[in-house]
Design an enzyme around this catalytic site. Structure first.
Site, PDB file in Angstrom:
ATOM      1  N   GLU A  33       0.863  -1.185   0.000  1.00  0.00           N
ATOM      2  CA  GLU A  33       0.000   0.000   0.000  1.00  0.00           C
ATOM      3  C   GLU A  33       0.897   1.232   0.000  1.00  0.00           C
ATOM      4  OE1 GLU A  33      -3.513  -0.262   2.801  1.00  0.00           O
ATOM      5  OE2 GLU A  33      -2.260  -1.885   3.568  1.00  0.00           O
ATOM      6  N   ARG A 259       4.008 -13.288   9.646  1.00  0.00           N
ATOM      7  CA  ARG A 259       4.693 -12.016   9.462  1.00  0.00           C
ATOM      8  C   ARG A 259       5.887 -11.932  10.416  1.00  0.00           C
ATOM      9  NH1 ARG A 259       0.736  -7.319  11.147  1.00  0.00           N
ATOM     10  NH2 ARG A 259       2.611  -6.109  10.693  1.00  0.00           N
ATOM     11  N   LYS A 269       2.556   0.673  10.697  1.00  0.00           N
ATOM     12  CA  LYS A 269       2.810   1.851   9.863  1.00  0.00           C
ATOM     13  C   LYS A 269       2.085   3.081  10.403  1.00  0.00           C
ATOM     14  CE  LYS A 269       2.095   0.333   5.567  1.00  0.00           C
ATOM     15  NZ  LYS A 269       2.028   0.415   4.093  1.00  0.00           N
TER      16      LYS A 269
END
Length: 555
Positions: A33, A259, A269
């Site tokens: 993204e 992850r 983020k």
């Protein structure tokens, strides 16, 4: 083609697909993204996607998931491109989810025509209430779930044409309200956002949700294996449902992996963006940040990050990786490649009283004992030097082998010196250490076989170059900053000593260093010339990692 052997569960799937003829090639994608800079967790995904495809003779696309224009920026797009290339990877083709907006919109209309999607008038909170929860609260159908195809199509067109305000309506897929998987309880697939998109401008005021755009984008590109992190595992049934209901053939397969969770490191983020916006850090590329560009500025190499990602492996189980493994990887590399130089971070002056006034001698020192091709260089030596303040103690403890009153040490590559006296300032702090040297000990060798255990580094005062040295440490004091104790604030665990700035004296050769050059400061650690703040006449070095290793890779 000859199929390579598998080394993890993802490759097991790919090997089986190739052997059974389900696939005759491999095409993966990395779909970031563009709403922030990529971090070390994304680096794991990059290495996995690109590395897996390459192993099987395939390719990887770079696709920007630009479905939320309120949080996206061209700056992030450019940074992601640069970081992926810096890590050493090249993509086959570059796409944006917005490239497919017309096709995705057409598929949404098809869902309406099939009776598989409807326009919703409930507010977000009302939808949450109607959907129930995964703790056993049942869902109930929206009052608008049974609208006719004609009415839904009319309303959806009106949404597209800008008739309604943000949040006034949305488009939901008609899936399964009784499913224990909350993602299947009629998820939203289009929402209204009146804002300018960084690529499509004002063409659209409705945007697809990730869960709808993702499988369609994968299918359009011909992705064979859509490798995602584990939080998307519960989304996989919906991923497959869209592709099956739309009747699409040669469907991509979603595969999830755990992850990266790294000790003393924040991966959110949103919270990293807050640190940048509140100026708690120098920016996205602050050398304390876990971003790829932050690690680059700190002095990490692409190969050290790839090695780290290789060592941590791929699994389905969430775990916490010790950040010292990352430090081990860069330390192991720089130990072989970084030239040794002399830099005094906390300087105090040392005067050799029996040195001939004005005499300068060039001392030959090796550049890197681990590199047979590194050669040597000459460093100026004079009667006034700088040494580290903590290399001298007036009242030392036992087994202190550095300089002390009437004590003798070896100056690296030069001579033996013995302390005779000190000068202090009004506060009692040592300003100058007076010594005498042994002229017969040139090269730091004992002329008569006497034992001198201590060796310290130095810089000639007359030739020293001023430098700002930033001692970088972990940004957080809490091992898992994502799990703050109840009632506490994660900001309270920011490490106040994550960047300690020192005004240092370094050997003159460092004045010619290039941005991002890496060195071992003898006895201090590995340092990199800062790529942002260093200018001619103003050197700034960031500590990449210390010399001592607390990680045992055999455990």
């Amino acid at each position: 083609m000859e199929i390579p052997e598998s080394s993890n569960f993802i490759q097991d799937i790919i090997v089986n697909d190739l052997q059974t003829g389900k696939r005759d090639h491999v095409l993966t994608r990395f779909p970031p993204e563009p709403n922030g800079y990529i971090h070390i967790g994304h680096a794991k995904s990059i290495c996995l996607n690109f590395g897996t495809a390459k192993k099987f003779g395939g390719f990887t696309n770079l696709r920007f998931d630009d479905t939320n224009p309120t949080k996206e920026d061209v700056e992030y797009v450019d940074s992601i491109r640069e970081d992926v290339k810096w890590l050493g990877f090249e993509w086959k083709e570059e796409f944006f989810a917005s490239d497919y907006y017309d096709q995705i919109y057409a598929f949404a209309e098809k869902m309406i025509e099939m009776g598989k999607a409807y326009v919703e008038d409930l507010t977000r909170d009302e939808m949450q209430e109607y959907r129930g929860n995964d703790a056993g609260k049942p869902s109930r159908p929206s009052p608008y779930r049974d609208r006719s195809v004609e009415e839904n199509m009319k309303l959806f067109h009106e949404m597209r044409d800008g008739k309604y305000a943000d949040g006034e309506k949305c488009l939901r897929a008609k899936v399964d309200l009784a499913s224990p998987n909350m993602n299947m309880r009629d998820p939203v697939i289009y929402r209204i956002k009146h804002c300018t998109h960084h690529r499509t401008g004002d063409k659209w005021c409705i945007y697809p949700m990730y869960d709808f755009a993702h499988p369609i984008s994968d299918w359009i590109e011909g992705i064979t294996h859509s490798i995602c992190t584990l939080e998307f595992e519960a989304h996989r049934p919906l991923y497959d449902w869209f592709l099956i209901e739309l009747g699409l053939q040669n469907r991509p397969q979603q595969i999830e992996f755990a992850r990266l969770n790294l000790t003393y490191t924040m991966m959110s983020k949103r919270k990293l963006l807050e640190l940048v916006q509140t100026k708690a850090v120098l920016g996205w590329n602050d050398p304390r940040m876990p971003t790829v560009c932050g690690f680059r500025r700190r002095g990490f190499t692409p190969s050290s990050i790839r090695e780290f990602c290789s060592r941590i492996g791929v699994s389905k189980a969430d775990s916490m990786v010790d950040v010292n493994l990352l430090y081990f990887c860069i330390r192991e590399e720089l130990n072989q490649t970084a030239n040794r130089v002399m830099a005094v971070i906390d300087p105090v002056k040392l005067v050799i009283d029996n040195w001939e006034a004005g005499k300068v001698e060039m001392i030959e020192v090796e550049n890197n004992p681990n590199d047979p091709n590194a050669g040597t260089r000459k460093v100026p030596f004079s009667g006034e030097l700088y040494i580290e303040a903590d290399d001298f103690m007036e009242e030392p403890p036992k087994k202190y082998f550095r300089l002390k009153p009437e004590g003798e040490v070896r100056l690296k590559g030069a001579y033996f010196v013995t302390c005779k006296s000190v000068e202090k300032d009004d506060d009692g702090k040592v300003k100058v250490i007076h010594c005498v040297y042994d002229p017969l000990s040139k090269g730091g060798e004992s002329p008569d076989g006497r034992k001198v255990k201590g060796t310290i580094h130095w810089v000639s005062a007359a030739h020293a170059v001023d430098a700002e040295v930033r001692l970088i440490d972990n940004l957080f004091t809490l091992e898992d900053p994502a799990q703050v104790p109840e009632g506490e604030d994660w900001h309270d665990y920011l490490n106040p000593n994550s960047m300690v700035i020192k005004q240092a004296k370094v050997e003159p050769a460092l004045a010619d260093a290039k941005l991002e050059d890496r060195f071992q400061f003898m006895r201090q650690g590995y340092f990199c010339l800062d790529s942002e703040d260093s200018k001619p006449g103003h050197l700034v070095f960031n500590r990449t990692v210390g010399l001592k290793d607390s990680f045992n890779p055999t455990k």
